[in-house]
Design an enzyme around this catalytic site. Structure first.
Site, PDB file in Angstrom:
ATOM      1  N   GLU A  73       3.323  10.161  -1.233  1.00  0.00           N
ATOM      2  CA  GLU A  73       2.403  10.193  -0.099  1.00  0.00           C
ATOM      3  C   GLU A  73       3.088   9.645   1.146  1.00  0.00           C
ATOM      4  O   GLU A  73       3.756   8.609   1.107  1.00  0.00           O
ATOM      5  CB  GLU A  73       1.160   9.348  -0.361  1.00  0.00           C
ATOM      6  N   ASP A 141       6.028  -7.876   2.881  1.00  0.00           N
ATOM      7  CA  ASP A 141       5.873  -7.825   4.336  1.00  0.00           C
ATOM      8  C   ASP A 141       5.762  -9.267   4.823  1.00  0.00           C
ATOM      9  O   ASP A 141       4.880 -10.010   4.392  1.00  0.00           O
ATOM     10  CB  ASP A 141       4.585  -7.040   4.657  1.00  0.00           C
ATOM     11  N   ASP A 143       5.456 -11.517   8.281  1.00  0.00           N
ATOM     12  CA  ASP A 143       5.117 -11.358   9.688  1.00  0.00           C
ATOM     13  C   ASP A 143       5.096 -12.732  10.334  1.00  0.00           C
ATOM     14  O   ASP A 143       4.456 -13.648   9.818  1.00  0.00           O
ATOM     15  CB  ASP A 143       3.725 -10.716   9.750  1.00  0.00           C
TER      16      ASP A 143
END
Lengths: 457, 454
Positions: A73, A141, A143
């Site tokens: 996807e 991830d 941040d």
């Protein structure tokens, strides 16, 4: 205008073609540049991305699954926040065509599903033929906005050379653990384009992990449990650190805290700052003792950094002598170091196979910077403010120094993006593909061997 | 497994050299009598419901070990070890049929069977545990010698990080791919190196429970497929009704015959209602006194309850008559209501002695406008429930615990907590029948008051 001021302007106005030869310095991202980036310039590495995500299933070996790439996807975020999910492509050229017709502001990569995401509605949600993820890289991830309570130079979307080292330390800690503890070999670290980093673990074992296993690894990495309700956001119980935390502390965190962090953040230099640290000590007497010392020395002539270091030493000494007073004081020093320096990953991103993550080599719409790979073994050298922007790349093309096709043997290629592409190929893609091909071959041989045995008489 | 009509059962071939806890890996090859099909399942269900109750009450692992031990001995024990073993297996597979039929049922069964397995495993000695690990076919090697020596320091660090002050490393560690022990990884309870976790012998539970859970989960999906495609239809006259009833059954005493404590007379009824009735019946009783009427659902729920607490038919008729005639008159009462009261006591029609409703049934009822039956913990608004609990004497602190259970839809636990708050005592068994509440309450009150002088 300083660089920082330029980068904080959120200017995304459209540019007319004639002005492209002389872009205004404040316009580092716009749709026309994006069209060139994805379009004729051959800047965006379509075939490298395709090779990566095919994991060796290039159809050249009988053991290949030619439909593998088509079951991945992708999602596109277009101008005006239009969001297109469940996009899938048969091969590299149809992926390229789709990107060249939409010019997405953001491209995300999702999971490999049991069937073509495009055709998911033809399959039921229950029973045997279900539309469900079957493979997905283990991703992380990080941040820098999650560190806002411990960085004093910036906040929110900003990042600078003083706080970026937090990301560097995070990469070192996580990367060491992924390789040493979990034995992963094919890891790609990518700059997120503005204020963080992404990590893609691509080993076959990693891609096949269940949600429960991903969750377990994410929790293994989790130390910081903060919200506005608790002052002591890192609680290290027990009589010693777990070997993973101990190694991280000794090899990376302690040195960073006592060195670079003090220099860049001066976390003890003002009352506001040191009160925050005192709140992490769960003993009022010790807090008062230290507060007394520091209030009195407020008018010292030392630099902020020197003051911070002195106070840190005082804190350590006090705690060392008093740590037996309560179990919560046993590792208070370490807790403070961890609070300021230990990686804070976004757990939700890692836990589920169907979570989408931005593709490497995308361009960040707010900064115009390309999401380039970061070398974990040289991450101290990475400077987020020196990453090529879209406008710089376009300017380079216009001035004739364009990268039409990176020649792997040509070390003299000094184009802005060339180094990153080269690094991607040599350090990540090639070893990965070699290992994938070996695996495809060996599992094919096993399959053939089994059927041969069944034929034997 | 073959289910047969009552005949002498052919002895099973399983020897007791099997490990004590079966792993339910394959359906057993044996014949089962039809009665045993249901009875064994009901006994196992009592165990699973006990486990469910213990978990909902937040019992710690050691308490759960003891609870499981007690429950198993109470419901599943048999003097003949091989009979006990077969009952274990048969009951599990029957319940698989019962609980494979919906996602909610599957989830409950999986959680309870996994918890049951975990605590039964913990109760085994180390050798038995190792045998079970072997049964799973887990290829985990014990770490010994030089390799163990090299890891000793860090293993000691792990031990100390978990709160043990001395870094005593166990004698046996297993080298296991980290994927197999996600919960040990997540809580950093193991050393991990190059993709392998080093699991202490005492941590083995985690290893096997993960395997067990995964296996049962897959098995339930296959069982469901078989059920819907063949078994349900084929067995519609024999096993299917049993299977369908089992998932909703109430398993306690039916209170159709009242016990020695329970005989109450008409003159005591108001006082007894105030002191010993559970909230649902208090409410209905108050409404009868207030409105001189109750609709059908309420008449059934309260009427049968009163029968269960020992109100004789004549007294019951007198009670209802006294109230209803204030509204509908004597003639209408005799014509429309007396008959059904007699019917409830088994004196009319097919003479079935109807049993008072259990909590499960009451909770599932759907009171409409003008109705007062059902379970107040489920059917009342928060404000009304708080008011009613206040009238029962609950402090605001006690109420919070009850309201918490209500929010989590644990209505019976809410009633149990109310009981515990009102009588100042704990009710470990949990309330699952209004008559049980009454009896327990009477027991407590009678033990507090001295006997009347003769």
């Amino acid at each position: 205008m300083t660089r920082e001021e330029i980068e904080s302007r959120e200017d995304e106005s459209m540019m007319d073609a004639p002005q492209m030869n002389n872009p205004k310095p404040e316009e580092f991202f716009n749709v026309n540049y994006l069209r060139i980036y994805y379009g004729k310039s051959n800047l965006f590495p379509y075939s490298d991305i395709h090779k990566w995500l095919s994991y060796g299933h290039d159809g050249k070996h009988p053991g290949c699954d030619e439909y593998y790439f088509g079951r991945r996807e992708f999602s596109f975020t277009l101008e005006n926040d239009v969001y297109l999910r469940y996009k899938s492509f048969k091969n590299a050229s149809s992926m390229e065509d789709a990107i060249k017709s939409h010019f997405p502001y953001k491209i995300d990569i999702g999971a490999v599903y049991s069937v073509d995401p495009d055709k998911r509605h033809a399959y039921s949600q229950t029973g045997t033929n279900v539309f469900t993820p079957v493979e997905r890289e283990l991703v992380f991830d990080i941040d820098i906005t999650d560190y806002d309570d411990v960085r004093y130079c910036c906040s929110g979307a900003d990042v600078c050379s003083k706080c970026w080292p937090l990301m560097t330390v995070a990469i070192k800690v996580i990367h060491t653990s992924l390789t040493e503890d979990f034995g992963f070999k094919h890891i790609l670290w990518v700059f997120s384009g503005r204020r963080g980093v992404h990590c893609w673990v691509c080993d076959p074992k990693a891609r096949r992990m269940t949600n429960e296993q991903r969750s377990a690894v994410a929790e293994y990495f989790r130390v910081y449990k903060g919200n506005e309700n608790n002052a002591r956001k890192v609680a290290l119980m027990g009589y010693s650190l777990h070997p993973f935390l101990a190694r991280s502390y000794v090899d990376y965190l302690k040195g960073f805290f006592e060195g670079e962090l003090q220099a860049t953040q001066s976390i003890f230099s003002t009352k506001d700052k040191y009160e925050k640290i005192l709140a992490m000590i769960s003993d009022e007497d010790i807090q008062s003792e230290l507060r007394g010392k520091w209030e009195n020395s407020a008018r010292s002539s030392l630099s902020e950094e020197a003051i911070s270091l002195v106070r840190w030493e005082q804190l350590k000494n006090t705690l060392q002598s008093k740590k037996h007073k309560a179990p919560t004081l046993r590792m208070c020093v370490e807790e403070i170091v961890f609070t300021f320096t230990y990686p804070r990953i976004d757990l939700e991103v890692s836990k589920q196979m169907n979570h989408l993550l931005k593709a490497p080599f995308c361009v960040h719409p707010k900064t115009g910077r390309v999401c380039v790979p970061i070398d974990p073994n040289n991450c101290d050298d990475f400077d987020p403010l020196a990453v090529p922007t879209l406008s710089q790349l376009i300017e380079e093309i216009n001035s004739g120094g364009s990268r039409m096709d990176v020649d792997d043997d040509d070390d003299s290629d000094t184009s802005l993006l060339g180094k990153s592409i080269k690094f991607f190929r040599s350090s990540f893609l090639e070893p990965l593909l070699k290992s994938c091909k070996e695996e495809i071959e060996s599992s094919y041989k096993t399959k053939i061997g089994k059927s041969k045995d069944s034929l034997s008489w | 497994m073959e289910v047969i009509r009552s005949q002498k059962r052919t002895p099973s071939n399983d020897t007791v050299s099997n490990p004590k806890i079966p792993l339910y890996l394959t359906a057993p090859q044996m014949e089962v009598r039809l009665e045993e099909f249901e009875l064994f399942a009901v006994d196992r269900l009592r165990v699973l419901k006990g486990v469910s109750d213990g978990l909902a009450r937040g019992r710690n692992p050691k308490e759960m070990d003891d609870l499981v031990d007690t429950l198993w001995k109470e419901h599943m024990r048999d003097p003949d070890a091989s009979v006990m073993f077969n009952k274990d297996i048969i009951s599990h597979f029957v319940l698989r049929l019962v609980y494979c039929r919906s996602d909610e049922l599957k989830k409950w069964f999986l959680s309870m069977e996994t918890a049951l397995f975990r605590h039964r495993f913990r109760l085994q000695n180390f050798e038995a545990q190792r045998a079970i690990v072997g049964e799973f076919g887990l290829p985990y090697k014990a770490v010994t010698g030089a390799e163990l020596e090299g890891l000793k320091e860090r293993l000691g660090q792990v031990v100390r990080s978990l709160g043990q002050i001395s870094p005593t490393v166990e004698a046996v560690y297993y080298k296991v791919p980290f994927e197999e022990v996600p919960d040990l990884v997540a809580s950093r309870r193991v050393l991990i190196q190059k993709g392998y976790a080093f699991v202490a012998g005492s941590q083995l539970v985690s290893l096997v429970v993960t395997q067990f859970r995964s296996h049962i989960s897959k098995a339930l999906i296959l069982t469901n497929r078989k059920w819907t495609t063949t078994i349900q239809e084929r067995e519609k006259d024999r096993l299917t009704p049993i299977v369908e009833a089992l998932s909703t059954s109430y398993l306690g005493p039916d209170y159709s015959q009242s016990t020695e404590y329970a005989e109450i007379s008409l003159k005591d009824i108001d006082q007894v209602a105030k002191s010993s009735f559970p909230l649902c019946m208090r409410h209905l009783f108050e409404k009868v006194r207030e409105d001189h009427h109750l609709k059908h659902g309420g008449r059934m729920q309260l009427g049968l309850f009163l029968k269960g607490v020992g109100l004789k038919l004549d007294d019951a008729l007198a009670f209802w008559r006294a109230e209803f005639t204030k509204k509908v008159g004597s003639e209408r009462f005799d014509k429309e209501y007396a008959y059904s009261i007699r019917h409830n006591y088994g004196k009319e029609g097919k003479r079935t002695d109807y049993t008072p409703y259990a909590c499960q049934k009451i909770i599932l009822s759907a009171p409409g406008a003008g109705d007062h039956h059902g379970c107040p913990y489920r059917h009342f608004s928060e404000d009304n429930l708080r008011a009613a609990l206040g009238r029962m004497g609950l402090s605001s602190r006690g109420m919070e615990g009850v309201m918490d259970q209500v929010r989590n839809k644990h209505y019976q636990l809410a009633c149990t907590m109310t009981f515990e708050a009102v009588y100042g005592t704990s009710c470990d068994a949990g309330i699952n029948h209004p008559n049980q509440y009454f009896e327990e309450s009477q027991k407590i009150l009678k033990s507090k008051t001295p006997p009347a002088p003769v």
